[in-house]
Enzyme design. Sequence first.
Site, PDB file in Angstrom:
ATOM      1  CG  HIS A 184      -1.632  -6.592  -0.958  1.00  0.00           C
ATOM      2  ND1 HIS A 184      -0.848  -5.575  -0.717  1.00  0.00           N
ATOM      3  CD2 HIS A 184      -2.862  -6.213  -0.217  1.00  0.00           C
ATOM      4  CE1 HIS A 184      -1.093  -4.791   0.263  1.00  0.00           C
ATOM      5  NE2 HIS A 184      -2.514  -5.386   0.539  1.00  0.00           N
ATOM      6  CB  THR A 193      -1.066  -0.025   1.370  1.00  0.00           C
ATOM      7  OG1 THR A 193      -1.960  -1.086   1.097  1.00  0.00           O
ATOM      8  CG2 THR A 193      -1.542   1.362   1.424  1.00  0.00           C
TER       9      THR A 193
END
Length: 496
Positions: A345, A76
């Site tokens: 992720h 992120t």
Amino acid sequence: MTSLKAAVLSAVLAAFWWEATGTPTAASASKPLVLIVSFDGFRWDYLTKVDTPNFDELIASGVQAKYIKDVFITKTFPNHFTLVTGLYEESHGVTGNAMYDPAFNQSFGMNSTDPKWWNGGEPVWIANQKQGGRSSVVLWPSGNVNFSGILPDYFFPAYDASIPFQHRVDVIIDNFVNGRVNFGALYFQEPDHSGHLFGPDSQEILPILSMCDRTAGYLISRLKESGLFERINIIITSDHGMTTISPERVLVVEEFVDPNTFPYRTTSNNPIMSIWPENDEDTEAIYNGFHGKNQNMTAYLKENIPAKFHYRDNRRISPILLVAKEGWQIIDNRTGSWPTHLGTHGYNNDLMSMHPFFIAHGPAFKKGFVAEPFSSTNVYALMCHILGINPSPNNGSWENVRSLLAPTPVSTRDRPSTNDVSPTGGDGHSGGGGISKFTIFGICLAAGLVILVITLLAAMCLKQRTYCEKPMSYQPIADTSLEKDTQEPFLPNSRL
């Protein structure tokens, strides 16, 4: 004489009233408007999982990329910083949600706003403000960081996930409506949060995707109500995708190399693990403890990390890097809490599951156009091009995404500079940075009123020589106040 003074005052007030109600303020009156919105973890194919009428509306009258390729590692903080700087992680230095810097001998946490962790890049809002614009940043990672003495004009002082999505929209749109800013960055933590909890292919993720679409719908409705929908350039995108994981597919670092035998420290960005040997001479032995030992993990010496990752030339990248195969996780040891999430992720950015979506709408963009995939490093240069500002050095180029942009008709009488942008739509406004016919009318009206005022003042001075007095000294006050809920502070940055 009193009636003459009243006439003069009325004329002046009329001029100022028209300026305040008929045109935007200086921050946005002659500048293109850009708003970038991130729905964290919105994978490129999420648009096919539920009905998304609001995203579809933007796509039908704007542009959509098949997907965009985020940067490695697909986490992120690094990818949000790439979107607003145009730099790979090795260039801007935000190499993970967690980082260790050997020069500082310190570790980075996600709440850190210390500029030393962020000074490898300059976000687009800083470039915008340096070149005469004003910016509003709502919860975007790095949006509350001081870059060389500059903060966003409007920002939240700390990240707060509890702030309602509609309130975030209201805050940033009000700044555009009131003419306070010409650039905005807006962040939502969904569907990433729910994707981690339930997995990207779960039934539980579907209502979250619908909620994201409704949030986009609220944004559209606010812009339409304010008359800005056809003027503002909106980019809606994400930082990365999401893939399914399982608590049964976990690799434990200490089961490969005992830290008591070869001391090392770790920095976890699961499913990526950074290994920092305490003694340089142990690096090869530690690497050999991981290399080729499990088919679900690849170990790299720093100098052998593939060039395509652009993840090598920075001191915050460790001497040994472990990269899990898609669907697998890497943790330090078994003494801590065992991972229970069903989605994550961070993997190889070549994987389709890691790619985010991209939608754009506004006068600078084509209508109904589907673009081939492109790198997220180009988004920064694209925004700078539309804003008409000079970008800082970056790894992208707006030329790489030229196909997204509407043609820009240019006359020999009014030719824009190389930094000018595409024209706005047919709502009475001229091309990016041009002057609308309403503004021209306002200027003419104001000029006429000024002439009238001068004439009347001259007449009064002729009738009464003692009329003209020494002007009163005053100090103008810049109003940077922002209507806000007291429990959810959004700070105007007062730089004098």
